[in-house]
Enzyme design. Sequence first.
Site, PDB file in Angstrom:
ATOM      1  N   LYS A 190      49.751  11.417   0.739  1.00 55.48           N
ATOM      2  CA  LYS A 190      49.910  10.707  -0.543  1.00 55.48           C
ATOM      3  C   LYS A 190      48.926  11.340  -1.525  1.00 55.48           C
ATOM      4  CE  LYS A 190      48.508   7.768  -3.023  1.00 55.48           C
ATOM      5  NZ  LYS A 190      48.116   8.042  -4.442  1.00 55.48           N
ATOM      6  N   GLU A 266      35.862  10.658   3.127  1.00 55.76           N
ATOM      7  CA  GLU A 266      35.022  11.618   2.382  1.00 55.76           C
ATOM      8  C   GLU A 266      34.903  11.057   0.975  1.00 55.76           C
ATOM      9  OE1 GLU A 266      33.621  14.254   3.670  1.00 55.76           O
ATOM     10  OE2 GLU A 266      34.652  14.255   5.594  1.00 55.76           O
ATOM     11  N   CYS A 301      32.707  16.131  -6.261  1.00 54.21           N
ATOM     12  CA  CYS A 301      31.973  15.119  -5.493  1.00 54.21           C
ATOM     13  C   CYS A 301      30.546  15.565  -5.223  1.00 54.21           C
ATOM     14  CB  CYS A 301      32.697  14.840  -4.183  1.00 54.21           C
ATOM     15  SG  CYS A 301      33.010  16.349  -3.248  1.00 54.21           S
ATOM     16  N   GLU A 400      28.013   7.389  -9.790  1.00 58.81           N
ATOM     17  CA  GLU A 400      28.714   8.659  -9.905  1.00 58.81           C
ATOM     18  C   GLU A 400      29.505   8.657 -11.216  1.00 58.81           C
ATOM     19  OE1 GLU A 400      32.085   9.378  -7.274  1.00 58.81           O
ATOM     20  OE2 GLU A 400      31.315  11.394  -6.936  1.00 58.81           O
TER      21      GLU A 400
HETATM   22  P1  NAD Z   1      40.205   7.157  -5.934  1.00 55.81           P
HETATM   23  O1  NAD Z   1      39.485   6.510  -4.816  1.00 55.81           O
HETATM   24  O2  NAD Z   1      40.504   6.372  -7.139  1.00 55.81           O
HETATM   25  O3  NAD Z   1      41.611   7.724  -5.436  1.00 55.81           O
HETATM   26  C1  NAD Z   1      41.714   8.606  -4.334  1.00 55.81           C
HETATM   27  C2  NAD Z   1      43.065   8.430  -3.701  1.00 55.81           C
HETATM   28  O4  NAD Z   1      43.167   7.100  -3.200  1.00 55.81           O
HETATM   29  C3  NAD Z   1      44.237   8.622  -4.666  1.00 55.81           C
HETATM   30  O5  NAD Z   1      45.321   9.237  -4.004  1.00 55.81           O
HETATM   31  C4  NAD Z   1      44.585   7.190  -5.027  1.00 55.81           C
HETATM   32  O6  NAD Z   1      45.938   7.013  -5.419  1.00 55.81           O
HETATM   33  C5  NAD Z   1      44.311   6.478  -3.731  1.00 55.81           C
HETATM   34  N1  NAD Z   1      44.020   5.054  -3.926  1.00 55.81           N
HETATM   35  C6  NAD Z   1      43.437   4.471  -5.003  1.00 55.81           C
HETATM   36  N2  NAD Z   1      43.377   3.137  -4.833  1.00 55.81           N
HETATM   37  C7  NAD Z   1      43.937   2.864  -3.631  1.00 55.81           C
HETATM   38  C8  NAD Z   1      44.185   1.678  -2.907  1.00 55.81           C
HETATM   39  N3  NAD Z   1      43.853   0.478  -3.401  1.00 55.81           N
HETATM   40  N4  NAD Z   1      44.762   1.776  -1.688  1.00 55.81           N
HETATM   41  C9  NAD Z   1      45.107   2.978  -1.189  1.00 55.81           C
HETATM   42  N5  NAD Z   1      44.928   4.150  -1.831  1.00 55.81           N
HETATM   43  C10 NAD Z   1      44.339   4.094  -3.046  1.00 55.81           C
HETATM   44  O7  NAD Z   1      39.367   8.466  -6.281  1.00 55.81           O
HETATM   45  P2  NAD Z   1      39.690   9.554  -7.386  1.00 55.81           P
HETATM   46  O8  NAD Z   1      39.288   9.019  -8.710  1.00 55.81           O
HETATM   47  O9  NAD Z   1      41.072  10.059  -7.202  1.00 55.81           O
HETATM   48  O10 NAD Z   1      38.715  10.743  -6.942  1.00 55.81           O
HETATM   49  C11 NAD Z   1      37.394  10.828  -7.308  1.00 55.81           C
HETATM   50  C12 NAD Z   1      36.501  10.437  -6.156  1.00 55.81           C
HETATM   51  O11 NAD Z   1      36.739  11.283  -5.033  1.00 55.81           O
HETATM   52  C13 NAD Z   1      35.046  10.615  -6.495  1.00 55.81           C
HETATM   53  O12 NAD Z   1      34.331   9.492  -6.059  1.00 55.81           O
HETATM   54  C14 NAD Z   1      34.649  11.842  -5.693  1.00 55.81           C
HETATM   55  O13 NAD Z   1      33.281  11.923  -5.378  1.00 55.81           O
HETATM   56  C15 NAD Z   1      35.494  11.706  -4.490  1.00 55.81           C
HETATM   57  N6  NAD Z   1      35.619  12.984  -3.788  1.00 55.81           N
HETATM   58  C16 NAD Z   1      34.943  13.147  -2.600  1.00 55.81           C
HETATM   59  C17 NAD Z   1      35.007  14.360  -1.923  1.00 55.81           C
HETATM   60  C18 NAD Z   1      34.306  14.580  -0.599  1.00 55.81           C
HETATM   61  O14 NAD Z   1      34.654  15.523   0.101  1.00 55.81           O
HETATM   62  N7  NAD Z   1      33.343  13.741  -0.242  1.00 55.81           N
HETATM   63  C19 NAD Z   1      35.767  15.407  -2.465  1.00 55.81           C
HETATM   64  C20 NAD Z   1      36.438  15.206  -3.664  1.00 55.81           C
HETATM   65  C21 NAD Z   1      36.354  13.979  -4.322  1.00 55.81           C
END
Ligand code: NAD
Length: 499
Positions: A190, A266, A301, A400
Amino acid sequence: MNQPAPDWTARAAALRADGRIVIDGQRIASTDGQTFDKHSPIDGRALGAVARGQVADIDAAVKSARAAFEDRRWAGKPPAVRKKILQRFAEKILSAKDELALLETVDMGKPIQYSLAVDVPATARTIAWYAEAVDKIYDEIAPTGANALALITREPVGVVGVIVPWNYPMIMAAWKLGPALASGNSVVLKPSEKSPFTALRLAELAVEAGLPPGVFNVVPGYGHEAGEALALHMDVDAIGFTGSTRTGRRMLDYASRSNLKRVYNELGGKSAFVVFDDFADLARAARTAAGGLFFNQGESCNAPSRVLVHESIADEFVALAAAEAPQYAPADPLDPASTMGALVDATQLRTVLGYIEAGHSEGAACVTGGRQVRAETGGYYVEPTIFDRVANGMQIAREEIFGPVMSVIRFKTEAEAVMLANNSVYGLQAAVWSDNVNRAHRVARALRAGTVHVNQYDEDDITVPFGGVKQSGNGRDKSLHAFDKYTELKTTWLRIDGG
Ligand code: NAD
């Protein structure tokens, strides 16, 4: 003869992205026909309709993945055959480099030069690296004695749900797909609703490379709909999640409310970059901090967003870092010279501007940037921004931001630097800059982070694990350790008579 450079603007204008679901290797509409419109953060242009996956679509994708797993059309293939198919998949990704890079750039706003030089090659390399590992990993025999034989084997977990963010859409997907597919699992991916297009193309390229249909399905949609349905599904064995800490918390909740599927998170970061006054090349440290933070519009991240500097060199460091900022002036991401693109959407723009406002109102000193620019394009651009004299308790030091905003915090002693660096709910990465080898080792040991950099921040390779401690998550992407997430250890005892 040299090929003329592609006209990315013309190509973007002609682009019609396909946002339909991929299940069983086929493009299909969502069950109820619902879609949402995806717009580019570069200039607001419509990129295409995207299927709005719901429970029924996720269920169909999981059923397809389960059938593929149970009949062993993939897991049952000899490792050398899986290797060959995944290598072809990697080659197909490289062959589609221009198309994938353009999709990535228009979808989430990063400069085309980086989509071409970083995102596509890193995605292909990840798949190829895990492909090459498949037929080189041996199982174990336990030292149990004469009358028994105990085999310890690794088996695929089954159906893996992968949920990824939008900042590196292909790379994040590949970090999960590589080890999950190589070890014989089926995957339902997804992608983020903010960047769905490249993941859908990857699924098609995988089938073209010979991956049996059903082994890798992609259902786009919103997090609270398709994402929740996947993470709650009773027939998904593991979730490989990358995203925010807030959503990672939900992943654990979904698992506890459903089938106790394994959850590997992650998550976010607020990485500390600690510069001591015994580090001679301050210009390099400042250049590296600025590059690490401003790359990808600050939407990384592991961005070094908390820069801790010894008070005696802080003025000089801040001036050097600020002098780097003009190099990251936001520009049209389709211009091959652009180094800073657009933030992913209007929500992210508001979030970043809100943090800049908080920095001002909490009393930090904005030394460069701080404003939205290029608003006339219809896209979402923010200047590279540096706040000096930040206190670790301020919102811009604790949370963040996920935008081009650096917070500089001054410290007096090594003990204080370590205390401040570790005083965060996050623990993804950290850096120590010192020419004193004892101090470098001492501080590197004391920093609580999944990765610590010493006198650099650029090194990264598929061969090393990536992941965090504390609320930055659990488990590791990349390296052979990533196989731990997508395999289960199985013990098989055999009795040996007559010995
Ligand atoms: P997000 O948590 O909003 O979304 C990530 C994914 O989860 C998306 O596909 C989203 O549709 C899905 N999602 C959102 N709400 C959900 C729910 N209620 N139930 C199930 N799935 C859901 O994060 P984002 O804004 O897309 O990404 C940014 C974040 O990702 C930052 O916090 C960043 O640090 C983190 N990140 C971490 C790493 C790592 O390797 N640690 C790498 C890249 C990004």
